[in-house]
Write an enzyme that holds these catalytic residues in place. Structure first.
Site, PDB file in Angstrom:
ATOM      1  N   TRP A 151       0.906   6.556  -5.399  1.00  0.00           N
ATOM      2  CA  TRP A 151       0.989   7.067  -4.368  1.00  0.00           C
ATOM      3  C   TRP A 151       2.569   7.649  -3.980  1.00  0.00           C
ATOM      4  CZ3 TRP A 151       3.033   3.556  -0.020  1.00  0.00           C
ATOM      5  CH2 TRP A 151       2.605   3.844   1.421  1.00  0.00           C
ATOM      6  N   ASP A 192       0.464  -3.798  -5.618  1.00  0.00           N
ATOM      7  CA  ASP A 192       0.272  -3.212  -4.421  1.00  0.00           C
ATOM      8  C   ASP A 192      -1.342  -3.309  -4.100  1.00  0.00           C
ATOM      9  OD1 ASP A 192       1.294  -0.068  -2.899  1.00  0.00           O
ATOM     10  OD2 ASP A 192      -0.192  -1.655  -2.137  1.00  0.00           O
ATOM     11  N   LYS A 194      -7.536  -0.225   4.873  1.00  0.00           N
ATOM     12  CA  LYS A 194      -8.546   0.546   4.706  1.00  0.00           C
ATOM     13  C   LYS A 194      -9.689  -0.549   4.754  1.00  0.00           C
ATOM     14  CE  LYS A 194      -5.810   3.183   2.673  1.00  0.00           C
ATOM     15  NZ  LYS A 194      -4.347   3.021   2.993  1.00  0.00           N
TER      16      LYS A 194
END
Lengths: 435, 433
Positions: A160, A241, A277
């Site tokens: 990311w 993460d 999410k």
């Protein structure tokens, strides 16, 4: 506290491209008018900038497969019904008082249980509420920069995009380890193992807990065996993460397997957790940062240090998102409902993933798209080049990031055929493995 | 009281200890929970303001009182959610809005309303569209973004009043700015130290950042008069300084948001290109939502927008984008005339109750037999009374009377009620007689 001249230099150098240090010593008459004069415009953020371009596009057939936010089968954002129910409850029960610096303890407890599992030793895990995953990475990075012996953090290539910026801001030296083999569109295990071996002992290794962003390519259990072997030998520190737990496979327990394995094995680790999410709480910025400690006393110490990082950054975290998660996970019925809703999102994405590959075959593409079938999570890492992506955007009004990453959540019955045709057009006769 | 930040030597000790430790574990072959990277670290000091809650919560004395954190309480000592906020929340529920990410700079509608609220709709730079900003994580978040922004753009230091809100120091230090102070308050006379303040301001190097509290100075509650603000404005212009306002109490100080913004609006009218952070924690009672704004007045529209684009560069690697709910609540209220009026009334209600408590506390101190001059309690404005109690007296008040305020003698008037004012007055008198 920023502690490295060299890190400051890196930060300043990285700003040279986009800023010039303007003089702080203007003449007395000009001072008022000169304050901001020399400030150049900052470049638009790669991902969020494309989302903006999508919003500004007026073409009727425009497709947004750029930002990683879930869309339902009508292409609409979806607020989970269990989340709405929690908000209804909160209307009468919530006050607006400050949360403690470390956040809502009940929420953090639920969040860590969710990640680490029912039997996790939470009493020795230092956890603070954060502003979603970004905030967690920032707090974790600042913590490492101040208190960990190594200032090296290695992130996967690719990762990311914001990871690089966040850790650089923390004053860490950000390196990469090979992760994805673009010539095979699969995990580059050997490259990964080699780079982890070559890194200085005790480096911090950032790992995506599941559903790697942007590739969707996760190590298998056997590959994890090998990775953890090297990590143990090198005494590396693992920083997970976790942005897609429950959202990747539809099974929250399964998606947490890798991180729980590491914790159970007694490795020291950090975990950045996002509820953007899986709970659909994107804009409410809800997450945690936790550090697995040796014992309760150590946990208390680390909590005190984490609070010293939070207080001068934003004092205390925003409570709406965390109250929603706490409310849902404190209610048996809502919890059951939530798990079903999250699974339904994952299922729809899985279905569209398979249908995309099918559609590509149906329009006559001769490429091997099996990597897309095997990838997991919100994204498909197609293998398309930046030029192909630009063509998709400019000619077909399909908005994706220029690394060839497509958000599968943005696909539905209405646009699937169109997208498949467009991808076929830009890739036909060209390589999708040559990057 | 200034919050002591972690000293560099303490940090270096930690780093050295950790490095030694890392070398030791390198020698050992096995990874176990005992070979933890964290085992040598020491407990950090608790925050003097927020940490007070923790100490207070541990006390089980039945009549204990806390007048620490600046959060409003009603006359029963209960947290207060403004009715207009509750109504706005219901309106939002009925709208069934999504929870998508907002932009890095937050909701444009919110930012627009927030800026108009403080600068005034008829402010010339607002009319000329050269005031722009971002949604911030309340005051703290806005200050941090601003500090990092300025440190990245050539600034090495910032001047703050002495005393100031304790958290200013670590915020700016962690941003990479050296914090310097200008004299502000004379503890002897419990009054503004205007002469020395002007002396110090005249010594501040050209181009330096100078932070000022827009109204209701925290912790002293002493604000300059309009004449004094005027003199400050002229001097700051002559000195070529960069004025930055921390505006956390607009509407909450006097009860009138326009009046509370006078200093800011004067500076803008005087032609300063100010920057400002606003908090909506107190005036809207939205403490936990972390809602505020950070803005700049540019020489022109493009310039202000460029600065905002740089603010976004600071925000993205810090938290990506701000939380929505607080912004939506403020927007719902400020875009509706009737809700705005409700807000003004309710905010004034809070300010009025606090002013009543000031008068009451001063009266009760006299009743308790205190012969000291407590005029400053009613002269000061805003949420806090800077009592003048020293650290020993504060500690005695905690231990003997279970009345908790911060060690600098700052009393949150919002925590004073008609039910506890006698008790508090007696406690203060007892430790100060």
């Amino acid at each position: 506290m920023k502690s490295h001249q060299s890190a400051l230099t890196i930060i300043l150098l990285s700003c040279v491209l986009t800023t010039t240090a303007f003089s702080a010593t203007a003449s007395s008459t000009e001072a008022s008018t000169n304050v901001w004069r020399d400030v150049p415009p900052g470049p638009p953020d790669a991902i969020l900038g494309i989302a903006q371009a999508f919003r500004e596009c007026t073409a009727e057939n425009k497709v947004n497969v750029c930002v990683g936010a879930y869309r339902d089968e009508k292409g609409q954002p979806w607020v989970l019904p269990s989340v709405r129910s929690a908000e209804e409850i909160m209307l009468s029960s919530e006050n607006k008082e400050y949360l403690p610096i470390e956040g809502d303890a009940a929420f953090v407890n639920k969040a860590l249980r969710f990640a680490y599992g029912a039997n996790a030793p939470l009493d020795r895990i230092a956890g603070v509420q954060t502003l979603s995953g970004t905030g967690a990475c920032r707090i974790g990075g600042e913590f490492l920069s101040q208190f960990y012996s190594s200032k090296n953090i290695l992130v996967p290539d690719p990762t990311w995009g914001n990871h690089h910026k966040i850790f650089k801001e923390c004053g860490l030296t950000v390196g990469t380890y090979r992760y994805y083999d673009r010539s095979t569109n699969r995990l580059d295990l050997q490259g990964m193992l080699e780079d982890l071996r070559n890194a200085p002992d005790g480096s911090t290794i950032l790992l995506h807990a599941c559903a790697h962003n942007p590739t969707g390519c996760d190590p298998t259990d056997e590959q994890w065996d090998q990775l953890l072997d090297v990590i143990r030998q090198k005494q590396h520190l693992i920083f997970f993460d976790s942005a897609y737990q429950g959202f990747a496979s539809g099974d929250a327990e399964a998606d947490a397997k890798a991180l729980r394995r590491v914790m159970d094995a007694g490795y020291p680790m950090l975990l950045a957790q996002s509820f953007a999410k899986n709970f659909g709480l994107y804009g409410e910025r809800c997450g945690t940062l936790s550090v697995v400690c040796h014992d309760v006393a150590q946990k208390d110490i680390l909590m005190s240090q984490l609070k010293c990082i939070v207080r001068p950054m934003y004092s205390s975290p925003p409570k709406h998102g965390s109250s929603i998660v706490r409310t849902v996970l404190s209610d048996e019925k809502l919890t059951q409902q939530y798990y079903q809703e999250c699974a339904s999102m994952a299922d729809r994405i899985q279905t569209m993933r398979q249908r995309l590959v099918q559609a590509l075959q149906n329009v006559g593409s001769s490429h091997d798209w099996s990597h897309i079938s095997e990838q997991i999570g919100m994204f498909a890492f197609t293998g398309m080049s930046a030029e192909m992506c630009d063509t998709l955007t400019d000619q077909y009004n399909i908005f994706l990031t220029r690394d060839g990453r497509i958000s599968i959540a943005g696909l539905n019955d209405d646009n699937l055929g169109y997208v498949a045709k467009a991808i076929h057009s830009v890739t036909d006769g060209k390589s999708i493995t040559s990057n | 009281m200034i919050l002591p930040s972690i000293s560099r030597s303490v940090l270096r000790q930690h780093s050295k200890a950790a490095a030694r430790y890392a070398t030791n574990i390198h020698a050992s072959r096995t990874m176990s929970t005992s070979s933890s990277p964290w085992s040598q670290f020491e407990m950090a000091p608790t925050d003097p303001i927020v940490g007070l809650n923790e100490i207070y919560n541990k006390d089980d004395f039945p009549s204990k009182v806390i007048v620490g954190v600046g959060a409003y309480r009603d006359d029963l000592g209960k947290p207060y959610v403004l009715p207009c906020v509750r109504e706005a929340e219901q309106i939002l529920m009925d709208k069934n809005l999504d929870m998508e990410y907002t932009g890095i700079a937050g909701e444009p509608k919110f930012v627009d309303l927030a800026l108009k609220f403080v600068y005034g709709e008829d402010s010339v730079p607002i009319q000329e569209n050269r005031v722009h900003g971002v949604q911030a994580l309340s005051g703290t978040g806005g200050l941090r973004v601003f500090g990092e922004l300025m440190a990245k753009h050539g600034h090495k230091h910032i001047y703050v009043p002495n005393p100031t809100w304790g958290n200013h120091i670590p915020i700016f230090t962690n941003s990479g700015l050296e914090v310097r102070k200008y004299r502000y308050y004379d503890a002897e006379s419990s009054d503004l130290d205007f002469t020395n303040m002007m002396k110090d301001i005249k010594d501040i190097p050209k181009g330096s950042l100078i932070l000022m509290h827009a109204c209701a100075h925290n912790p002293t509650g002493m604000d300059p008069t309009m004449e004094q603000w005027k003199e400050m404005s002229e001097t700051i212009k002559k000195q070529g300084l960069v004025p930055f306002f921390d505006c956390a109490y607009q509407g909450f100080a006097s009860g009138d948001p326009v009046k509370d913004a006078s200093s800011v609006r004067m500076f803008v009218e005087d032609g300063h290109l100010i920057s400002m952070v606003q908090s909506f924690s107190k005036n809207f009672g939205l403490y936990g939502q972390r809602i505020g704004a950070l803005s700049v007045v540019g020489a022109d529209e493009d310039e202000a927008k460029r600065v905002v684009s740089q603010m976004k560069m600071v925000i993205r690697p810090m938290y990506s984008n701000p939380p929505r709910q607080g912004a939506r609540i403020v927007t719902t209220i400020l875009e509706d005339p009737r809700l705005t009026q409700d807000f003004l009334d309710q905010c004034r209600g809070m300010a009025d109750r606090i002013n009543l408590m000031r008068t009451l506390l001063q009266d009760k101190l006299a009743e308790a037999g205190s012969t000291k001059n407590w005029d400053h309690i009613t002269k000061q404005i805003g949420m806090f009374a800077y009592s003048g109690l020293n650290k020993d007296q504060v500690m005695e008040m905690r231990e003997k009377h279970h009345v908790y305020c911060t060690a600098d003698g700052r009393i949150s008037m919002a925590g004073v009620t008609s039910g506890n004012v006698d008790y508090i007055a007696n406690a203060i008198h007892d430790v100060s007689k």
